[in-house]
Write a protein that holds these residues in place. Structure first.
Motif, PDB file in Angstrom:
ATOM      1  N   ILE A  64       0.723  -1.111  -0.023  1.00 49.38           N
ATOM      2  CA  ILE A  64       0.093  -0.211   0.173  1.00 49.38           C
ATOM      3  C   ILE A  64       0.972   1.278   0.128  1.00 49.38           C
ATOM      4  N   GLU A  65       0.597   2.292  -0.923  1.00 48.00           N
ATOM      5  CA  GLU A  65       1.408   3.393  -0.875  1.00 48.00           C
ATOM      6  C   GLU A  65       1.455   4.055   0.434  1.00 48.00           C
ATOM      7  N   LYS A  66       0.432   4.476   1.137  1.00 47.07           N
ATOM      8  CA  LYS A  66       0.592   4.941   2.333  1.00 47.07           C
ATOM      9  C   LYS A  66      -0.650   4.691   3.293  1.00 47.07           C
ATOM     10  N   CYS A  67      -0.239   4.406   4.513  1.00 48.81           N
ATOM     11  CA  CYS A  67      -1.378   4.314   5.262  1.00 48.81           C
ATOM     12  C   CYS A  67      -1.432   5.132   6.560  1.00 48.81           C
ATOM     13  N   LEU A  68      -2.584   5.466   7.107  1.00 49.12           N
ATOM     14  CA  LEU A  68      -2.682   6.127   8.260  1.00 49.12           C
ATOM     15  C   LEU A  68      -3.617   5.445   9.230  1.00 49.12           C
ATOM     16  N   LEU A  69      -3.235   5.441  10.497  1.00 55.23           N
ATOM     17  CA  LEU A  69      -4.057   4.909  11.473  1.00 55.23           C
ATOM     18  C   LEU A  69      -5.180   5.820  11.744  1.00 55.23           C
ATOM     19  N   GLU A  89      -4.276 -12.247  -5.394  1.00 52.96           N
ATOM     20  CA  GLU A  89      -2.999 -11.807  -4.735  1.00 52.96           C
ATOM     21  C   GLU A  89      -2.712 -10.284  -4.270  1.00 52.96           C
ATOM     22  N   LYS A  90      -4.017  -9.569  -4.635  1.00 52.33           N
ATOM     23  CA  LYS A  90      -3.795  -8.201  -4.040  1.00 52.33           C
ATOM     24  C   LYS A  90      -4.815  -8.208  -2.617  1.00 52.33           C
ATOM     25  N   ALA A  91      -4.011  -7.444  -1.724  1.00 54.42           N
ATOM     26  CA  ALA A  91      -4.739  -7.188  -0.712  1.00 54.42           C
ATOM     27  C   ALA A  91      -5.882  -6.290  -0.613  1.00 54.42           C
ATOM     28  N   LEU A  92      -7.048  -6.911   0.194  1.00 52.62           N
ATOM     29  CA  LEU A  92      -7.988  -5.972  -0.105  1.00 52.62           C
ATOM     30  C   LEU A  92      -7.866  -4.558   0.793  1.00 52.62           C
ATOM     31  N   ASP A 130     -14.582  -0.529   1.528  1.00 48.70           N
ATOM     32  CA  ASP A 130     -14.893  -0.719   2.682  1.00 48.70           C
ATOM     33  C   ASP A 130     -14.295  -2.029   2.936  1.00 48.70           C
ATOM     34  N   ALA A 131     -12.957  -2.035   3.354  1.00 46.23           N
ATOM     35  CA  ALA A 131     -12.610  -3.427   3.891  1.00 46.23           C
ATOM     36  C   ALA A 131     -12.336  -3.589   5.417  1.00 46.23           C
ATOM     37  N   ALA A 132     -13.511  -3.348   6.064  1.00 50.67           N
ATOM     38  CA  ALA A 132     -13.407  -3.219   7.447  1.00 50.67           C
ATOM     39  C   ALA A 132     -13.429  -4.556   8.065  1.00 50.67           C
ATOM     40  N   GLN A 133     -13.608  -5.703   7.234  1.00 44.27           N
ATOM     41  CA  GLN A 133     -13.592  -7.071   7.818  1.00 44.27           C
ATOM     42  C   GLN A 133     -12.264  -7.606   7.056  1.00 44.27           C
ATOM     43  N   GLY A 134     -11.677  -7.014   6.028  1.00 43.67           N
ATOM     44  CA  GLY A 134     -10.813  -7.645   5.038  1.00 43.67           C
ATOM     45  C   GLY A 134      -9.236  -7.808   5.437  1.00 43.67           C
ATOM     46  N   ILE A 135      -8.892  -7.542   6.787  1.00 39.98           N
ATOM     47  CA  ILE A 135      -7.552  -7.848   6.863  1.00 39.98           C
ATOM     48  C   ILE A 135      -6.822  -9.095   6.485  1.00 39.98           C
TER      49      ILE A 135
END
Length: 379
Positions: free
Chosen positions: A38-43, A155-158, A144-149
């Protein structure tokens, strides 16, 4: 609980900075960036916060239309309603609660601004088709990948496929920190503004990197970032992600095998089945998730013929002190839709309504005993 949560919280306190964007926040964000491309993640404080940031980044304005499934949690819609958008609901697929991608294009108008995809139970929507439609009509795609970890589409992460992705770390999710979420930014052009929105509309993040000599108010925003206490708890969970996922996959498989054997050869697991299933389901017409719909083992659910059968079986499980719960109620049939989107309230979305009436979730959590071995003896 992994056992390290309180230790890491103490470390965060000892570091002398428990407000957001500290050491544990950076660790959590880097985990997703490095492991899932992922390019950039923000908690964020929640997946709801991440969705609200997504609506801001897509510049949703009053009068814009946003397409999303009716069978979803209210936060999916609220984030865009808060910006003045009109929600246009799409029905679920006949064989899965995910949105039916074949119905999206007919709902697009000159006012459509975005498509919000919900990966129900961590099972991927048909993202190739959805991204193609979005590209053709120049629309934003928010996952909306709330449940998708730790779940994937080809092969691409949700959360890594659309322009933006949103994830939840609520205590009901596979990985949790009580309340928490994450915005995943896959369009590099959005990163700078996302940081500003995240930091209350200021360029504070750039200031701490030494990119500006002072920070100030440059855009709208809010207090979206969580404290280091929350991030420290989350880091303890992320360190054990593979172990946790392995356990959940094992539990999911035991459920699947139990129902499969009940269907084909009931006597194979008769003791357990008599306790947990046979008495409740032998005369009911039910279906359950197939192996292709396992996703990340976020949940295991049954689909009943009707609401009455579901209630009967849920009551049977309750009599055995087993909690089972249904899930979303179709948003297009909500009181809010009736009052604010009456045209949507009038629409017929039969699959969404069917899942609202007939889907039942069985217990699924890390500490659950193997259902195929011990539920019958010591529940």
């Amino acid at each position: 609980m992994t056992g390290k949560e309180l230790s890491y919280i103490q470390q965060a306190v000892d570091l002398g900075k428990i407000s957001g964007n500290g050491e544990f926040t950076r660790r959590c964000q880097a985990f997703f960036e490095q492991n899932y491309g992922i390019e950039k993640c923000l908690l964020t404080n929640s997946c709801t916060d991440a969705l609200e940031m997504a609506a801001l980044l897509c510049d949703i304005k009053p009068g814009d239309e946003v397409i999303m499934p009716s069978f979803t949690f209210v936060s999916t819609a609220n984030a865009f309603v808060l910006r003045g958008a009109k929600i246009v609901f799409v029905d679920s697929k006949p064989d899965h609660p995910n949105m039916d991608e074949s119905l999206i294009e007919e709902l697009i108008t000159h006012k459509t601004k975005a498509i919000v995809v919900v990966h129900y139970a961590g099972v991927a929507c048909e993202m190739d088709a959805i991204m193609s439609i979005a590209a053709q009509h120049k629309l934003w795609v928010i996952e909306d990948a709330a449940q998708g970890i730790d779940s994937f589409y080809k092969e691409k992460a949700l959360g890594s496929i659309g322009h933006l992705g949103c994830m939840s770390f609520h205590e009901t999710k596979n990985i949790q920190c009580g309340e928490g979420g994450m915005l995943m930014i896959n369009d590099p052009a959005m990163i700078k503004r996302a940081e500003i929105l995240w930091e209350k509309g200021t360029d504070r993040a750039a200031f701490f990197r030494g990119e500006v000599n002072k920070y100030g108010w440059v855009d709208i925003g809010s207090s979206f970032l969580p404290s280091e206490v929350t991030a420290a708890f989350l880091w303890a969970q992320l360190e054990e992600l593979k172990f946790i996922q392995s356990r959940r996959m094992s539990l999911w498989e035991s459920y699947f095998q139990l129902f499969k054997d009940n269907k084909t050869n009931p006597e194979l697991l008769s003791d357990t089945l008599q306790f947990f299933f046979i008495e409740g389901v032998k005369d009911l017409n039910i279906t359950w998730q197939s192996t292709k719909n396992k996703g990340n083992a976020h949940m295991f659910y049954l689909i009943f013929k009707n609401e009455s059968d579901r209630a009967n079986y849920s009551g049977f499980l309750k009599s055995k002190e087993v909690l089972s719960v249904f899930h979303y109620q179709s948003l297009h049939k909500s009181d809010y839709a009736r009052n604010h989107f009456p045209a949507q309230f009038e629409r017929n979305l039969p699959n969404s309504d069917r899942y609202s009436d007939s889907l039942l979730r069985l217990p699924m959590f890390y500490e659950l005993r193997e259902v195929s071995r011990s539920l019958c003896s010591d529940q």
